[in-house]
Design an enzyme around this catalytic site. Structure first.
Site, short mmCIF file in Angstrom:
data_model
loop_
_atom_site.label_atom_id
_atom_site.label_comp_id
_atom_site.label_asym_id
_atom_site.label_seq_id
_atom_site.Cartn_x
_atom_site.Cartn_y
_atom_site.Cartn_z
N LYS A 1 -7.25 0.54 -8.33
CA LYS A 1 -7.23 1.78 -7.76
C LYS A 1 -6.90 2.91 -8.55
CE LYS A 1 -7.34 5.03 -4.37
NZ LYS A 1 -8.48 5.34 -3.44
N LYS B 1 -1.32 12.70 -6.07
CA LYS B 1 -0.50 11.46 -5.67
C LYS B 1 -1.11 10.30 -6.33
CE LYS B 1 -0.14 8.15 -2.21
NZ LYS B 1 -1.03 7.52 -0.79
N THR C 1 -2.54 3.38 -0.31
CA THR C 1 -2.66 3.65 -1.58
C THR C 1 -0.98 3.79 -2.09
OG1 THR C 1 -4.68 4.38 -2.10
CG2 THR C 1 -3.43 4.94 -3.94
P1 NAD Z 1 -2.37 10.00 7.28
O1 NAD Z 1 -1.28 10.78 6.91
O2 NAD Z 1 -3.55 10.90 7.97
O3 NAD Z 1 -1.96 8.69 8.15
C1 NAD Z 1 -0.91 8.02 8.06
C2 NAD Z 1 -0.41 7.53 9.26
O4 NAD Z 1 0.83 6.69 9.11
C3 NAD Z 1 0.05 8.69 10.19
O5 NAD Z 1 -0.68 8.78 11.53
C4 NAD Z 1 1.56 8.55 10.38
O6 NAD Z 1 2.10 9.06 11.65
C5 NAD Z 1 1.79 7.11 10.33
N1 NAD Z 1 3.00 6.62 9.87
C6 NAD Z 1 3.82 7.03 8.80
N2 NAD Z 1 4.94 6.50 8.49
C7 NAD Z 1 5.06 5.50 9.62
C8 NAD Z 1 5.93 4.22 10.05
N3 NAD Z 1 7.18 4.35 9.41
N4 NAD Z 1 5.50 3.59 10.99
C9 NAD Z 1 4.25 3.70 11.68
N5 NAD Z 1 3.37 4.62 11.31
C10 NAD Z 1 3.93 5.48 10.38
O7 NAD Z 1 -3.03 9.50 5.85
P2 NAD Z 1 -4.51 8.72 5.75
O8 NAD Z 1 -5.43 10.07 5.06
O9 NAD Z 1 -4.90 8.05 6.55
O10 NAD Z 1 -4.06 8.01 4.27
C11 NAD Z 1 -3.53 6.69 4.43
C12 NAD Z 1 -3.49 6.01 3.08
O11 NAD Z 1 -4.82 5.77 2.57
C13 NAD Z 1 -2.82 6.83 1.97
O12 NAD Z 1 -1.77 5.75 1.18
C14 NAD Z 1 -3.80 7.41 1.24
O13 NAD Z 1 -3.56 7.78 -0.15
C15 NAD Z 1 -4.95 6.49 1.30
N6 NAD Z 1 -6.39 6.72 1.16
C16 NAD Z 1 -6.62 8.09 1.50
C17 NAD Z 1 -7.86 8.25 1.51
C18 NAD Z 1 -8.41 9.74 2.16
O14 NAD Z 1 -9.53 10.43 1.90
N7 NAD Z 1 -7.62 10.42 3.26
C19 NAD Z 1 -8.67 7.93 0.73
C20 NAD Z 1 -8.56 6.79 0.07
C21 NAD Z 1 -7.14 6.24 0.23
#
Ligand code: NAD
Length: 290
Positions: free
Chosen positions: A162, A237, A87
């Protein structure tokens, strides 16, 4: 298919595992040390992208997506598709789309709803933006990771859908919580309030499917001490992204702006961090008018 997967956190990890389980050859990269069932980890995004038919990113925010895309796009084969499921802001999605076009690579922005449960169960909903050709290439992968994919329009349309949805969700949750807190002060029983509103014109997903009052309505995070669910800081966010988009499109969104301010107050200055976004109800219930 050979798939590169970058960003294997709470969401990306189980999504990548589901693709591997379905028989795809999945090569992953994350900045953090992670191990995902069936996924071969490599040491850079470019390495994960080289020779892949599709590259999927699931990253925290727009500036990180832009940096990863700059690294990954030159390594991708012409005609391969980059699918961003994070997102992020609409402008970042459109900027990455422009970079892919210049490189002869296809692009789809495809944020999800369904949370961590949807990611591990393979029941996410994808809201996708991009060309028909790009969507067509990505769609079989959406089928594995989710239960529904809507092609919303050109690049950026998925992110637009979204944040508009989540702006409605944030505003409606606040309205539902403040109405419960008012009902309390008027001596109206919460169950009676639910019985009336859930079948009257005040009904909504927040009231009917995710009721913020413990012990009332279907099972929800309110029944589990407001453990998330959908965390208040993630709602903040998304509300910020909606207001950033409204600013850049010159759209008047007063309710969205107020919802953003209230969630910011709750998460940053009160006790909302780490709580579900429906914990607005205990917040309102403790307050008077000032
Ligand atoms: P998270 O923080 O668990 O995962 C993000 C991952 O990206 C981490 O493992 C981090 O190490 C990695 N990362 C960061 N920078 C990086 C880079 N430069 N290169 C490689 N890897 C990198 O977050 P999440 O909960 O998995 O969410 C991910 C996305 O999904 C976000 O944009 C969030 O808004 C969206 N989202 C999350 C949910 C939820 O319930 N968690 C629901 C819908 C959407």
């Amino acid at each position: 298919m050979k798939i590169g997967f970058i960003g294997l956190g709470n969401m990306g990890g189980p999504m990548a595992a589901n693709l591997a389980k379905a028989g795809h050859d999945v090569v992953g990269f994350d900045m953090a040390e992670v191990n995902i069932d069936g996924v071969t980890m490599v040491s850079s995004g470019a390495e994960a992208a080289a020779g892949a038919d599709a590259v999927i990113t699931m990253l925290p925010k727009g500036n990180i997506l832009r940096a990863v895309a700059a690294d990954v796009i030159p390594a991708m084969s012409k005609g391969a598709v980059l699918i961003d499921c994070s997102t992020v802001d609409v402008d970042s999605a459109r900027a990455v789309d422009a970079d892919t076009q210049a490189a002869g690579v296809l692009f789809v922005d495809a944020p999800v709803s369904g949370g961590i449960g949807g990611a591990s169960g393979g029941t996410l909903t994808f809201m996708a933006g991009g060309s028909a050709e790009a969507f067509g290439k990505a769609d079989p992968l959406f089928d594995i990771m989710g239960q529904k994919a809507v092609h919303c329009g050109d690049a950026g349309a998925g992110q637009a859908a979204k944040i508009c949805n989540n702006m409605i969700l944030g505003v409606t949750m606040i309205a539902t919580c403040e109405a419960f807190a008012l009902a309390d002060k008027l001596g109206l029983d919460r169950q009676k309030m639910f019985d009336v509103v859930s079948t009257s014109s005040g009904y909504s997903w927040t009231m009917n499917a995710y009721c913020p009052a413990p012990g009332v309505g279907p099972q929800s995070p309110a029944d589990n001490d407001y453990q998330p669910g959908f965390a208040a800081d993630l709602m903040l966010k998304d509300l910020r992204l909606s207001q950033q988009a409204a600013e850049s499109a010159d759209a008047d969104t007063p309710m969205g702006a107020l919802a953003q301010a209230l969630y910011a107050q709750f998460v940053e200055n009160e006790d909302g961090l780490g709580m579900d976004f429906s914990a607005m109800l205990p917040r309102f219930e403790k307050r008077g008018r000032e």
